[in-house]
Design an enzyme around this catalytic site. Sequence first.
Site, PDB file in Angstrom:
ATOM      1  N   CYS A  42      -0.350 -40.000 -51.424  1.00 35.46           N
ATOM      2  CA  CYS A  42      -0.106 -40.143 -52.864  1.00 35.46           C
ATOM      3  C   CYS A  42      -0.836 -41.344 -53.452  1.00 35.46           C
ATOM      4  O   CYS A  42      -1.548 -41.233 -54.448  1.00 35.46           O
ATOM      5  CB  CYS A  42       1.396 -40.251 -53.133  1.00 35.46           C
ATOM      6  SG  CYS A  42       1.795 -40.517 -54.874  1.00 35.46           S
ATOM      7  N   CYS A  47      -1.844 -38.321 -55.687  1.00 34.17           N
ATOM      8  CA  CYS A  47      -1.314 -38.384 -57.053  1.00 34.17           C
ATOM      9  C   CYS A  47      -1.887 -39.522 -57.893  1.00 34.17           C
ATOM     10  O   CYS A  47      -2.301 -39.309 -59.031  1.00 34.17           O
ATOM     11  CB  CYS A  47       0.207 -38.540 -57.031  1.00 34.17           C
ATOM     12  SG  CYS A  47       1.054 -37.846 -55.615  1.00 34.17           S
ATOM     13  N   LYS A  50      -5.815 -39.510 -58.452  1.00 31.47           N
ATOM     14  CA  LYS A  50      -6.094 -38.271 -59.194  1.00 31.47           C
ATOM     15  C   LYS A  50      -5.718 -38.424 -60.660  1.00 31.47           C
ATOM     16  O   LYS A  50      -6.482 -38.035 -61.555  1.00 31.47           O
ATOM     17  CB  LYS A  50      -5.315 -37.116 -58.576  1.00 31.47           C
ATOM     18  CG  LYS A  50      -5.451 -35.795 -59.316  1.00 31.47           C
ATOM     19  CD  LYS A  50      -4.450 -34.794 -58.791  1.00 31.47           C
ATOM     20  CE  LYS A  50      -3.025 -35.249 -59.098  1.00 31.47           C
ATOM     21  NZ  LYS A  50      -2.009 -34.337 -58.532  1.00 31.47           N
ATOM     22  N   TYR A 176      -2.594 -26.135 -57.291  1.00 29.81           N
ATOM     23  CA  TYR A 176      -2.667 -27.166 -58.329  1.00 29.81           C
ATOM     24  C   TYR A 176      -3.771 -28.177 -58.064  1.00 29.81           C
ATOM     25  O   TYR A 176      -4.390 -28.693 -59.008  1.00 29.81           O
ATOM     26  CB  TYR A 176      -1.308 -27.850 -58.505  1.00 29.81           C
ATOM     27  CG  TYR A 176      -0.877 -28.750 -57.383  1.00 29.81           C
ATOM     28  CD1 TYR A 176      -1.150 -30.114 -57.417  1.00 29.81           C
ATOM     29  CD2 TYR A 176      -0.185 -28.256 -56.277  1.00 29.81           C
ATOM     30  CE1 TYR A 176      -0.765 -30.947 -56.392  1.00 29.81           C
ATOM     31  CE2 TYR A 176       0.213 -29.083 -55.249  1.00 29.81           C
ATOM     32  CZ  TYR A 176      -0.082 -30.431 -55.312  1.00 29.81           C
ATOM     33  OH  TYR A 176       0.311 -31.260 -54.285  1.00 29.81           O
ATOM     34  N   GLU A 180      -6.562 -28.959 -60.840  1.00 25.54           N
ATOM     35  CA  GLU A 180      -6.665 -30.325 -61.360  1.00 25.54           C
ATOM     36  C   GLU A 180      -8.068 -30.889 -61.185  1.00 25.54           C
ATOM     37  O   GLU A 180      -8.642 -31.481 -62.108  1.00 25.54           O
ATOM     38  CB  GLU A 180      -5.638 -31.216 -60.670  1.00 25.54           C
ATOM     39  CG  GLU A 180      -4.215 -30.915 -61.101  1.00 25.54           C
ATOM     40  CD  GLU A 180      -3.176 -31.669 -60.287  1.00 25.54           C
ATOM     41  OE1 GLU A 180      -2.064 -31.862 -60.811  1.00 25.54           O
ATOM     42  OE2 GLU A 180      -3.459 -32.052 -59.144  1.00 25.54           O
ATOM     43  N   HIS A 436      10.955 -35.191 -84.996  1.00 27.69           N
ATOM     44  CA  HIS A 436       9.924 -34.601 -85.848  1.00 27.69           C
ATOM     45  C   HIS A 436       8.968 -35.669 -86.377  1.00 27.69           C
ATOM     46  O   HIS A 436       9.415 -36.759 -86.743  1.00 27.69           O
ATOM     47  CB  HIS A 436      10.600 -33.887 -87.031  1.00 27.69           C
ATOM     48  CG  HIS A 436       9.644 -33.162 -87.909  1.00 27.69           C
ATOM     49  ND1 HIS A 436       9.026 -31.986 -87.542  1.00 27.69           N
ATOM     50  CD2 HIS A 436       9.184 -33.467 -89.148  1.00 27.69           C
ATOM     51  CE1 HIS A 436       8.235 -31.580 -88.513  1.00 27.69           C
ATOM     52  NE2 HIS A 436       8.312 -32.467 -89.509  1.00 27.69           N
ATOM     53  N   GLU A 441       9.812 -30.927 -79.992  1.00 24.79           N
ATOM     54  CA  GLU A 441      10.908 -30.355 -80.772  1.00 24.79           C
ATOM     55  C   GLU A 441      10.903 -28.825 -80.739  1.00 24.79           C
ATOM     56  O   GLU A 441      11.912 -28.194 -81.045  1.00 24.79           O
ATOM     57  CB  GLU A 441      10.866 -30.843 -82.217  1.00 24.79           C
ATOM     58  CG  GLU A 441       9.682 -30.341 -83.020  1.00 24.79           C
ATOM     59  CD  GLU A 441       9.714 -30.840 -84.461  1.00 24.79           C
ATOM     60  OE1 GLU A 441      10.792 -30.813 -85.084  1.00 24.79           O
ATOM     61  OE2 GLU A 441       8.645 -31.263 -84.959  1.00 24.79           O
TER      62      GLU A 441
END
Length: 451
Positions: A42, A47, A50, A176, A180, A436, A441
């Site tokens: 990682c 992770c 990356k 993934y 990626e 908002h 939302e």
Amino acid sequence: MAYDFDLFVIGAGSGGVRAARFAAGFGARVAVAESRYLGGTCVNVGCVPKKLLVYGAHVADELEQAAGFGWTLEEGHFDWGTLIANKNREIERLNGIYRNLLVNSGVTLLQGHARITGANEVEVEGQRYTAATILIATGGWPQVPDIPGKELAITSNEAFYLKALPRRVLVVGGGYIAVEFAGIFQGLGAATTLLYRGDLFLRGFDGSVRTHLKEELEKRGMDLQFNADIQRIDKLDDGSLKATLNDGRELVADCIFYATGRRPMLDNLGLENTGVELDPRGFIRVDEQFQTTEPSILAIGDVIGRVQLTPVALAEGMAVARRLFKPEQYRPVDYQNIPTAVFSQPPIGTVGLTEEQALAAGHKVQIFESRFRAMKLTLTDIQEKTLMKLVVDAETDKVLGCHMVGPDAGEIIQGLGIALKAGATKQQFDETIGVHPTAAEEFVSMRTVTR
């Protein structure tokens, strides 16, 4: 028998470090052996670097959108060497943090290859140590299919240290990592082809998510090649690489990047000296408490092949430390409703059941879907669409899954992960007032059943 340590951890990745630190904090005598780099995949080749490269690639989007907001910019220039040097400096800083975390916790850090020589014995650089419990947390390793020319390809391990950004990149894989890195290479300016042997990438993700991402990647000009596979790789006289496909076609690139799976890192670990068994896929077989078939040996993380995510390894490491040395705090790891993100461009965020999984499990479902152009893009010519989707149990009104493709998807899904863990209903989503104006939302504003 008196042992040198109460717990001997092999592997200083996310799971191993978490188990070691907290076990030591609970009063145990702990050692950690690591032969490569502190922080594991990682921190070093996964992770963290990356995501830094993803940020770098995303700058191109910001520059493209800037004109719509009144900014006139000189033509930008990207320098791969600067990005990689800055990335390396950050990884070195994190390595030091991991070292301090271990040492300051009272853990004995042994830098060298650890080999198990018995049920309670480990050898590191010729020195033998005994332990009441051995924890294997050695992680995984990328693998390339055994085809002619495989040595010409690279994996994620090498991608972070390329001397220059290739002009043409062929990314092979449908998971993934492949998606990626295809986005990274393309975003930084490389002509990128993503090749996958199946009908559509990201198998196991929600069908709407997979289709939507495909459409958005095609809008960005990425060359997507499905139902295709490489039979052999050859190096041409000019140094470029020729991939011959199973249908006879030939693709030429400067770099061929494989992301077609990872294997458990068990090399020279000495499992033959123990009663540890592997499952049919080659991962270490463990029970619900991460106990192997050798009573004194446990295993966690990618090496057991469950959910191969850093936060899951952290949770497993914590569970082991608590069960062994602080049983009153022990809680089993809950593998349900794990939020996750794919840092593609645009990114994916998802938690809970996909529509397909919900139907397969026998739920009668209501699907709420929304596709819209983000507010930020309305002053630009960019036509990218965001997807948001809720999978709801029609009988109980419980929200079974939340899925998103669009900017900040991972950030938004983290909060929704708490809601799903708490068992939120669609009515509770509806009664939550939105922030908002935000994209998020929309998750509390969808009222019409799509199907």
